[in-house]
Design a protein around this motif. Structure first.
Motif, PDB file in Angstrom:
ATOM      1  N   LEU A   1      -4.290   6.616  -6.545  1.00  0.00           N
ATOM      2  CA  LEU A   1      -4.174   5.683  -4.036  1.00  0.00           C
ATOM      3  C   LEU A   1      -2.697   6.436  -3.862  1.00  0.00           C
ATOM      4  O   LEU A   1      -2.036   5.358  -3.968  1.00  0.00           O
ATOM      5  N   HIS A   2      -2.998   7.451  -3.181  1.00  0.00           N
ATOM      6  CA  HIS A   2      -2.341   8.021  -2.328  1.00  0.00           C
ATOM      7  C   HIS A   2      -3.593   8.163  -1.238  1.00  0.00           C
ATOM      8  O   HIS A   2      -4.659   7.788  -0.714  1.00  0.00           O
TER       9      HIS A   2
ATOM     10  N   PHE B   1      -7.615   6.507  -0.260  1.00  0.00           N
ATOM     11  CA  PHE B   1      -8.958   5.246  -0.171  1.00  0.00           C
ATOM     12  C   PHE B   1      -8.197   4.055   1.047  1.00  0.00           C
ATOM     13  O   PHE B   1      -8.949   3.662   1.299  1.00  0.00           O
TER      14      PHE B   1
ATOM     15  N   GLN C   1       0.569  -0.787  -0.120  1.00  0.00           N
ATOM     16  CA  GLN C   1      -0.060  -0.059   0.143  1.00  0.00           C
ATOM     17  C   GLN C   1       0.995   1.644   0.230  1.00  0.00           C
ATOM     18  O   GLN C   1       0.196   2.203  -0.981  1.00  0.00           O
TER      19      GLN C   1
ATOM     20  N   ILE D   1       2.393   1.946  -3.494  1.00  0.00           N
ATOM     21  CA  ILE D   1       1.565   1.916  -4.249  1.00  0.00           C
ATOM     22  C   ILE D   1       1.354   3.710  -4.419  1.00  0.00           C
ATOM     23  O   ILE D   1       1.229   4.059  -5.544  1.00  0.00           O
ATOM     24  N   GLY D   2       1.458   3.761  -3.540  1.00  0.00           N
ATOM     25  CA  GLY D   2       0.823   5.377  -3.176  1.00  0.00           C
ATOM     26  C   GLY D   2       1.981   6.284  -3.342  1.00  0.00           C
ATOM     27  O   GLY D   2       2.598   7.961  -3.501  1.00  0.00           O
ATOM     28  N   GLY D   3       3.323   5.723  -4.134  1.00  0.00           N
ATOM     29  CA  GLY D   3       4.571   6.501  -4.749  1.00  0.00           C
ATOM     30  C   GLY D   3       6.019   5.836  -3.993  1.00  0.00           C
ATOM     31  O   GLY D   3       6.792   7.039  -4.537  1.00  0.00           O
TER      32      GLY D   3
ATOM     33  N   VAL E   1       1.357  10.507  -9.295  1.00  0.00           N
ATOM     34  CA  VAL E   1       0.506   9.397  -9.301  1.00  0.00           C
ATOM     35  C   VAL E   1      -0.350   9.327 -10.084  1.00  0.00           C
ATOM     36  O   VAL E   1      -1.120  10.407  -9.887  1.00  0.00           O
TER      37      VAL E   1
END
Lengths: 304, 304
Positions: free
Chosen positions: B63-64, B68, A102, A105-107, B145
């Motif tokens: 997806l930051h 979410f 997680q 995926i957020g950067g 993103v």
């Protein structure tokens, strides 16, 4: 010496406006431990003015959402606020990959601080963390997924010097370490000064056990025997004990029975099902078996 | 006709006790849409008495975590409360596996309801959801993103019958569908009754655009031109515009400029950085470019 528990969440699977998901914040002589981290735990820490950047260790009992859905958000906030201190996370197998996925995926995988994941995979109790102040042991619970309880145990401390006595005998500073370790002192003339004349009475090391979630198991007592405070889940009342058994939870009466059998000093019950409007019934029911019982409640502080 | 937005979170990356992470709840003629779902969104829904089991569609912009981290908890609660209605989730690629992994590790892949994930991977705007009431279009934003904005557009509705006029002309029930579609009516004697004599004036279909998070881009106007309400992030004030550019965010002044250029009816700004103690500066700054501006605030309801 300070050993203090703050309840951040007293509810079970369904978060509500009054009862939040499981989480306890522990201050044991300025070591800070968070046990379980349901959704919204970071805001509960803010609400009760507990400085989450100080947390040294996070213990997660099992991978039901009400015990870990708030972890990724807390770690993310620690990072955004520039944490540098290493964090230890003691948790079931599988959580590390969920968290890292997680965050990545957020950067990007980069965090401002190091996390050491210590994934639990032990059928018996085990020492899982230790420093010069405390030990944390895990022990197996029995729930629908692999679950561990945690025992936080203060280490034996050095004695405190009785300063007037020390001055009275005209001892040297070099002898202090031995005195604080509890040793008797031999003077130059060969006479012995008993240690107890040179130190203050020492407090017994204190201990706290966290048991959630679990079906009622009498042999749990071997792991929590004599602790100063036992937190034990009491999701249901005894009239719903079939439901408790089916879902691998415990009733308030059963929690009281365990506390009595384990001769703990105090029992804290929590993880209450939303089906009950209040928890006086739980207190009364556990109280029939064990006198010193309290119900968990958001913001409640218990000093051991 | 009801088209109503409830702000559940007006803050940015750091959740605080006053500003929660991003989330808007949309009621468009009793179709219920949730846009973004930061940590704690399920409790915000409870707090504002919004029935989350009614939600038809959840849209996640990117997806930051602050957009979410609350989704898995909300889905878990929907399941525990026995939801049966299918849910559509429109989101970036990769979210489905994160969600399923967390639900599965907690005891199984089974959910009481079906989720249709519609993962976004479009460089241009696209119709991503449609029923008989509304359309949802996604359009690209520019952030660190992959990120999409969403446009919720009411469908053209049938005309409402002007009952006294209908009775006056002595028309038959069989002719009602044609009248409501806007057709003129030819009577048996060959005379024509113009449709506008038989119906009430029709409201223009309404629209709402959600733009967060994004760097300031003038060509965004092509996707939001003339909407009744544009929500646009305004993380920073113009004095911090270098910071905004560097982090791919927008200033309040820039949001006002966009609203003016796109000739939207109303601008709602939000996603405020915690560095500002209040947001009057944001309102004033956007207001220098565009008159009809409001600041997002937890619990605020905006009727379109």
């Amino acid at each position: 010496m300070k050993f203090e528990i703050t309840v951040l969440g007293s509810g079970s699977a369904l978060p509500t406006l009054t009862r939040r998901p499981s989480s306890h914040f522990v201050n044991c002589n300025e070591r800070y431990i968070l046990i379980d981290c349901g959704e919204g735990t970071q805001l509960q820490l803010r609400k009760y003015k507990l400085k989450f950047q100080r947390i040294d260790v996070i213990c997660i009992t099992h991978l039901h959402g009400d015990h870990f859905f708030g972890l990724v958000g807390l770690l993310s906030t620690m990072h955004l606020l520039g944490r540098e201190k290493k964090l230890t996370i003691i948790c079931p197998e599988g959580l590390e990959s969920i968290i890292r996925m997680q965050l990545e995926i957020g950067g990007g995988a980069y965090l401002s601080f190091e996390i050491e994941f210590n994934e639990l995979n032990y059928p018996a109790s085990k020492l899982v963390f230790e420093d010069n102040v405390l030990e944390i042991h895990c022990f197996p619970l029995k729930h629908r997924v692999p679950t561990h309880g945690f025992l936080i145990q203060e280490k034996e401390r050095l004695y405190s010097l009785d300063k007037p006595a020390f001055d009275h005998y005209g001892l040297s500073i070099a002898q202090i370490p031995a005195i604080r370790r509890g040793e008797d002192i031999e003077r130059e003339d060969g006479t012995i000064i008993r240690n107890k004349e040179l130190v203050l009475p020492k407090e017994k090391p204190k201990s706290y056990a966290y048991c959630s979630d679990t079906i009622f198991r009498e042999n749990l007592t071997e792991h929590v025997s004599g602790v100063d405070l036992m937190y034990h889940e009491a999701t249901f009342l005894d009239k719903d004990k079939d439901k408790a058994k089916k879902t691998y939870h415990t009733t308030a009466a059963q929690a009281g029975q365990l506390a009595k059998k384990a001769r703990v000093k105090k029992l804290l019950i929590g993880h209450f099902s939303t089906r009950y409007l209040d928890v006086q019934g739980h207190i009364d029911e556990a109280g029939q078996h064990f006198e010193n019982v309290e119900a968990a409640e958001e913001g409640k502080v218990i000093r051991i």
